[in-house]
Motif scaffolding. Structure first.
Motif, PDB file in Angstrom:
ATOM      1  N   ALA A 116      -4.354   4.459   4.876  1.00  0.00           N
ATOM      2  CA  ALA A 116      -3.952   3.884   6.156  1.00  0.00           C
ATOM      3  C   ALA A 116      -4.142   2.378   6.234  1.00  0.00           C
ATOM      4  CB  ALA A 116      -4.733   4.559   7.289  1.00  0.00           C
ATOM      5  N   TRP A 117      -4.591   1.731   5.174  1.00  0.00           N
ATOM      6  CA  TRP A 117      -4.937   0.309   5.289  1.00  0.00           C
ATOM      7  C   TRP A 117      -3.774  -0.570   5.754  1.00  0.00           C
ATOM      8  CZ3 TRP A 117      -2.812  -3.800   2.712  1.00  0.00           C
ATOM      9  CH2 TRP A 117      -2.078  -3.531   1.543  1.00  0.00           C
ATOM     10  N   PRO A 118      -2.510  -0.330   5.365  1.00  0.00           N
ATOM     11  CA  PRO A 118      -1.451  -1.233   5.838  1.00  0.00           C
ATOM     12  C   PRO A 118      -1.274  -1.231   7.354  1.00  0.00           C
ATOM     13  CG  PRO A 118      -0.702  -0.003   3.914  1.00  0.00           C
ATOM     14  CD  PRO A 118      -1.980   0.637   4.375  1.00  0.00           C
ATOM     15  N   ALA A 119      -1.668  -0.145   8.016  1.00  0.00           N
ATOM     16  CA  ALA A 119      -1.503  -0.067   9.465  1.00  0.00           C
ATOM     17  C   ALA A 119      -2.384  -1.058  10.202  1.00  0.00           C
ATOM     18  CB  ALA A 119      -1.811   1.350   9.949  1.00  0.00           C
ATOM     19  N   LEU A 143      -4.123   2.102  -8.613  1.00  0.00           N
ATOM     20  CA  LEU A 143      -3.360   0.856  -8.633  1.00  0.00           C
ATOM     21  C   LEU A 143      -1.869   1.141  -8.533  1.00  0.00           C
ATOM     22  CD1 LEU A 143      -3.279  -2.186  -8.841  1.00  0.00           C
ATOM     23  CD2 LEU A 143      -3.413  -1.978 -11.335  1.00  0.00           C
ATOM     24  N   THR A 144      -1.403   2.199  -9.166  1.00  0.00           N
ATOM     25  CA  THR A 144      -0.003   2.605  -9.043  1.00  0.00           C
ATOM     26  C   THR A 144       0.327   2.924  -7.591  1.00  0.00           C
ATOM     27  OG1 THR A 144       0.032   3.478 -11.295  1.00  0.00           O
ATOM     28  CG2 THR A 144       1.714   4.293  -9.781  1.00  0.00           C
ATOM     29  N   THR A 145      -0.563   3.642  -6.921  1.00  0.00           N
ATOM     30  CA  THR A 145      -0.362   3.945  -5.501  1.00  0.00           C
ATOM     31  C   THR A 145      -0.329   2.674  -4.669  1.00  0.00           C
ATOM     32  OG1 THR A 145      -1.464   6.088  -5.735  1.00  0.00           O
ATOM     33  CG2 THR A 145      -1.326   5.170  -3.519  1.00  0.00           C
ATOM     34  N   LEU A 146      -1.242   1.745  -4.958  1.00  0.00           N
ATOM     35  CA  LEU A 146      -1.292   0.482  -4.221  1.00  0.00           C
ATOM     36  C   LEU A 146      -0.005  -0.311  -4.411  1.00  0.00           C
ATOM     37  CD1 LEU A 146      -3.011  -1.491  -2.489  1.00  0.00           C
ATOM     38  CD2 LEU A 146      -3.809  -2.484  -4.645  1.00  0.00           C
ATOM     39  N   TYR A 147       0.517  -0.345  -5.631  1.00  0.00           N
ATOM     40  CA  TYR A 147       1.767  -1.062  -5.866  1.00  0.00           C
ATOM     41  C   TYR A 147       2.906  -0.474  -5.027  1.00  0.00           C
ATOM     42  CZ  TYR A 147       0.145  -3.973  -9.781  1.00  0.00           C
ATOM     43  OH  TYR A 147      -0.475  -4.922 -10.565  1.00  0.00           O
ATOM     44  N   GLY A 148       2.909   0.830  -4.860  1.00  0.00           N
ATOM     45  CA  GLY A 148       3.924   1.445  -4.000  1.00  0.00           C
ATOM     46  C   GLY A 148       3.786   1.011  -2.552  1.00  0.00           C
ATOM     47  N   GLN A 149       2.546   0.890  -2.070  1.00  0.00           N
ATOM     48  CA  GLN A 149       2.317   0.419  -0.703  1.00  0.00           C
ATOM     49  C   GLN A 149       2.721  -1.041  -0.555  1.00  0.00           C
ATOM     50  OE1 GLN A 149      -1.866   1.664  -0.829  1.00  0.00           O
ATOM     51  NE2 GLN A 149      -1.486   2.900   0.990  1.00  0.00           N
ATOM     52  N   VAL A 150       2.383  -1.854  -1.553  1.00  0.00           N
ATOM     53  CA  VAL A 150       2.736  -3.273  -1.512  1.00  0.00           C
ATOM     54  C   VAL A 150       4.247  -3.444  -1.454  1.00  0.00           C
ATOM     55  CG1 VAL A 150       2.740  -5.401  -2.871  1.00  0.00           C
ATOM     56  CG2 VAL A 150       0.624  -4.097  -2.598  1.00  0.00           C
ATOM     57  N   ALA A 151       4.978  -2.606  -2.194  1.00  0.00           N
ATOM     58  CA  ALA A 151       6.435  -2.717  -2.212  1.00  0.00           C
ATOM     59  C   ALA A 151       7.039  -2.519  -0.820  1.00  0.00           C
ATOM     60  CB  ALA A 151       7.022  -1.701  -3.189  1.00  0.00           C
ATOM     61  N   THR A 152       6.384  -1.720   0.015  1.00  0.00           N
ATOM     62  CA  THR A 152       6.898  -1.515   1.373  1.00  0.00           C
ATOM     63  C   THR A 152       6.563  -2.685   2.293  1.00  0.00           C
ATOM     64  OG1 THR A 152       4.919  -0.374   2.222  1.00  0.00           O
ATOM     65  CG2 THR A 152       6.568   0.968   1.082  1.00  0.00           C
TER      66      THR A 152
END
Length: 263
Positions: A116-119, A143-152
Motif C-alpha cells: 500500500a505504500w504508493p497510496a 525488487l521485481t514487485t517494486l519495479y512494477g509499482q514504480v512503473a505505475t
C-alpha cells in the motif's frame, strides 16, 4: 507503515538547534568513503532528468535517506519539486531538519515492502522516480514487485533511474581486482580519519535528537547486510517487463551502475 508530512520542523518535531546541514554533509562524506565516484553518478542522473523530462520535474526520491538526491536536484533545478519516501526514522529526521521550510519538498514515511505504500504519496504520477544506493537492500523478488509499482507511478514519457551496486558475475577476476584496489584506497582514507558506516551510526546514537530515531531504525532493519546485486542486464530486462518501453545502462563504474528506464 505509512505516514505523510512536509519538511517543516514544526510538523516533524525537528525545531531544534541541531546542525542538520552538518549531519547531511557528514552522511555524504561517509557514503563517499564507499563510493568515491558518488557525485559523478548524481551528475549523470540529473543530466538524464533534464534530457528526458526537462528542468522543472516533479520527482519521487525513492528510498531517499537524508535526501541526497533531492538536495542536488533542487540546487541544479530550482523549480523542481520532490517527494522523498523512506522508512528509516533517523535518516528521515535529518532530511526533514535539513529541508525544513522548503515548500518544494515533502517526505513520506513508508515501507516499500508494504503493497500500500504508493497510496501515501501526495501525487499519483511523477515525471521522474530516482533512487541511489538503496535498493540493494531488497532481494530480487521484492525488487521485481517494486519495479512494477514504480512503473505505475511514472507518467508516460517519464523516467526511472536506479544507481546502485550491480555486479557482473561473469568476470570474477576483474571483480576481485577492482575490490582489492577499492578497499586499499578505503583503508588509506580510514587511516586518515574517514568514518565508516558503523562509526557514523555510533555518532548518530550519541546525538540527543538522533538517539531515539537511530535506536528505532536498528530495530526495523538490524545491522547492514547486502542482499542481491543482480547485473545491469537483469535490471534493464526486469524494468521492461514491468512496463517501461526502454531501459539500459547510462553510467557505470567497475562495481556500480546507473540504469535508466523510459516509460
Amino acid at each position: 507503515m505509512v505516514e505523510t508530512g512536509t519538511s517543516t520542523g514544526a510538523a516533524t518535531g525537528t525545531g531544534t538547534d541541531t546542525d542538520w546541514r552538518a549531519w547531511q554533509e557528514s552522511w555524504d562524506r561517509q557514503q563517499e568513503w564507499y563510493m568515491p565516484d558518488r557525485e559523478e553518478r548524481f551528475r549523470v542522473m540529473l543530466d538524464m532528468v533534464e534530457a528526458t523530462v526537462g528542468a522543472e520535474p516533479r520527482v519521487l526520491d525513492l528510498a531517499c535517506g537524508t535526501g541526497s538526491i533531492t538536495d542536488r536536484l533542487l540546487r541544479r533545478f530550482p523549480n523542481a519539486t520532490s517527494t522523498g519516501v523512506d522508512l528509516d526514522p533517523a535518516l528521515l529526521t535529518i532530511a526533514r531538519g535539513y529541508f525544513a521550510g522548503d515548500e518544494r519538498v515533502s517526505f513520506v514515511t513508508a515501507d516499500l515492502l508494504d503493497p500500500a505504500w504508493p497510496a501515501a504519496l501526495p501525487h499519483t504520477s511523477y515525471d521522474a522516480v530516482l533512487t541511489a544506493t538503496a535498493l540493494h537492500w531488497l532481494h530480487s523478488e521484492p525488487l521485481t514487485t517494486l519495479y512494477g509499482q514504480v512503473a505505475t507511478l511514472v507518467r508516460d514519457g517519464g523516467v526511472f533511474m536506479n544507481a546502485d551496486h550491480m555486479k557482473d558475475g561473469s568476470t570474477p577476476r576483474v571483480n576481485a581486482a577492482e575490490r582489492a584496489h577499492r578497499h586499499a584506497a578505503m583503508d588509506r582514507a580510514r587511516a586518515a580519519g574517514a568514518l565508516d558506516w558503523a562509526d557514523w551510526w555510533e555518532l548518530a546514537a550519541q546525538d540527543p535528537e538522533l538517539a531515539g530515531p537511530t535506536a528505532e531504525r536498528f530495530r526495523i532493519y538490524g545491522e547492514h547486510a547486502d542482499r542481491d546485486t543482480p547485473s545491469t542486464e537483469w535490471h534493464a530486462r526486469t524494468l521492461r517487463e514491468a512496463g517501461f518501453d526502454e531501459a539500459r545502462t547510462v553510467w557505470s563504474s567497475p562495481s556500480d551502475a546507473l540504469v535508466l528506464a523510459l516509460k
